[in-house]
Design a protein around this motif. Structure first.
Motif, mmCIF file in Angstrom:
data_model
loop_
_atom_site.group_PDB
_atom_site.id
_atom_site.type_symbol
_atom_site.label_atom_id
_atom_site.label_comp_id
_atom_site.label_asym_id
_atom_site.label_seq_id
_atom_site.Cartn_x
_atom_site.Cartn_y
_atom_site.Cartn_z
ATOM 1 N N THR A 140 99.372 -0.174 92.469
ATOM 2 C CA THR A 140 98.360 -0.958 91.770
ATOM 3 C C THR A 140 98.955 -1.386 90.435
ATOM 4 O O THR A 140 99.298 -0.537 89.597
ATOM 5 N N VAL A 141 99.109 -2.694 90.261
ATOM 6 C CA VAL A 141 99.842 -3.231 89.116
ATOM 7 C C VAL A 141 98.919 -4.141 88.319
ATOM 8 O O VAL A 141 98.231 -5.000 88.878
ATOM 9 N N ARG A 142 98.908 -3.951 87.031
ATOM 10 C CA ARG A 142 98.057 -4.775 86.152
ATOM 11 C C ARG A 142 98.927 -5.442 85.085
ATOM 12 O O ARG A 142 99.161 -4.887 84.019
ATOM 13 N N GLY A 143 99.438 -6.604 85.422
ATOM 14 C CA GLY A 143 100.206 -7.378 84.454
ATOM 15 C C GLY A 143 101.462 -6.679 83.983
ATOM 16 O O GLY A 143 101.805 -6.736 82.799
ATOM 17 N N ALA A 144 102.181 -6.006 84.884
ATOM 18 C CA ALA A 144 103.382 -5.275 84.507
ATOM 19 C C ALA A 144 104.605 -6.185 84.564
ATOM 20 O O ALA A 144 104.686 -7.097 85.392
ATOM 21 N N SER A 145 105.572 -5.907 83.720
ATOM 22 C CA SER A 145 106.810 -6.679 83.749
ATOM 23 C C SER A 145 107.703 -6.266 84.900
ATOM 24 O O SER A 145 108.578 -7.035 85.314
ATOM 25 N N ALA A 146 107.470 -5.056 85.443
ATOM 26 C CA ALA A 146 108.305 -4.567 86.548
ATOM 27 C C ALA A 146 107.567 -3.461 87.282
ATOM 28 O O ALA A 146 106.656 -2.814 86.749
ATOM 29 N N VAL A 147 107.967 -3.238 88.519
ATOM 30 C CA VAL A 147 107.481 -2.128 89.331
ATOM 31 C C VAL A 147 108.698 -1.311 89.749
ATOM 32 O O VAL A 147 109.710 -1.879 90.183
ATOM 33 N N PHE A 148 108.600 0.001 89.617
ATOM 34 C CA PHE A 148 109.694 0.871 90.039
ATOM 35 C C PHE A 148 109.329 1.504 91.382
ATOM 36 O O PHE A 148 108.360 2.267 91.474
ATOM 37 N N LEU A 149 110.080 1.149 92.411
ATOM 38 C CA LEU A 149 109.853 1.725 93.730
ATOM 39 C C LEU A 149 110.254 3.194 93.708
ATOM 40 O O LEU A 149 111.137 3.613 92.950
#
Length: 272
Positions: A140-149
């Motif tokens: 669940t991402v809210r305006g993030a610059s990146a997601v770390f798998l």
């Protein structure tokens, strides 16, 4: 030992009367409960007085429950069986593992394969996935610059979908991936948002000799702990494989010498 997917698992159980004697029951039923909750009832035969067996062909991986029920006399017994995934991860082949353990016969093949898989899990705890495998996970991402798998290193991301609708959330070609850390980001500087399902391949296609070398040492260590008392062996003995300090999360399962070999491929700080 776990069964290979598609193999026939021979289930066995004994029917005893309240006094503990083996007896032939009026009826005998074996019910296998699969990981998804469905059940199967393989045919049961009595091989000798009170000793029953049933052959069950495995169809899905995971933990299964086996429940035996007899009548006349009333008796019951519950057991479990594990079924491996279609391609269980193993850094070492059976031949390589046996060669390192100096085993010539096939008597212990099932146990060697089991401990080889355990060894792989121990190595990957320290280095992240080695054996390539598909992974699906939700963020669940809210305006993030990146997601770390969660399972780095990452070979490639194959899809990023909306969790609720299943529709594509982002075009994979518009994203960049840091394979070593599992970081996914937009190179155009844009933000990522939504309840997202990431599908990707974790692991490595090529790895250096230090990784299977470390795996061999861990396997040797674990194998020796299982062989206490054979030919005078001492469980966990041998200075070459000794562990002087417990490793957080894995205790004394991994010898220091193996950790030294795996150090060049250790996960970057902060990567799970």
């Amino acid at each position: 030992m776990p069964f290979d997917l598609g193999a026939t698992a021979r289930l066995t159980a004994e029917c005893r009367d309240p006094g503990g004697a083996l007896v032939t029951a009026a009826t005998a039923v074996a019910t296998v409960t699969l990981p998804d909750g469905t059940t199967a009832t393989p045919a049961v035969t009595e091989e000798s007085t009170g000793r029953y067996q049933a052959d069950y062909v495995t169809t899905v991986p995971g933990r299964h429950t086996v429940h035996w029920v007899w009548t006349g006399p009333a008796a019951a017994y519950t057991d479990v069986l594990d079924v491996l995934e279609a391609a269980p991860p193993a850094i070492l082949s059976l031949a390589d593992a046996k060669q390192h353990l100096n085993l010539r016969s096939s008597d212990d093949d099932a146990e060697v394969r089991y401990w080889s898989i355990v060894t792989t899990r121990a190595v990957e705890y320290y280095t992240g996935p080695i054996v390539p495998r598909p992974v699906t996970e939700e963020h669940t991402v809210r305006g993030a610059s990146a997601v770390f798998l969660l399972q780095a290193p990452v070979q490639e991301v194959t899809a990023v979908d909306q969790l609720l609708t299943g529709a594509a959330a982002y075009t994979v070609g518009d994203l960049a991936v840091n394979g070593a850390t599992g970081e996914v980001y937009r190179p155009d500087g844009g933000r990522l948002s939504g309840r997202l399902r990431f599908t990707y391949t974790a692991g490595r296609t090529v790895f250096r000799e230090n990784i299977p070398a470390g795996a061999r040492i861990i396997l040797q260590h674990l194998w020796r702990t299982q062989r206490a008392g054979r030919r005078g062996a001492v469980a966990g003995g041998g200075d070459d494989y000794s562990v002087t300090e417990p490793i957080p999360g894995i205790g004394y399962a991994v010898p220091n010498r193996a950790l030294e070999l795996l150090a060049p491929d250790r996960l970057p700080p902060g990567v799970a």
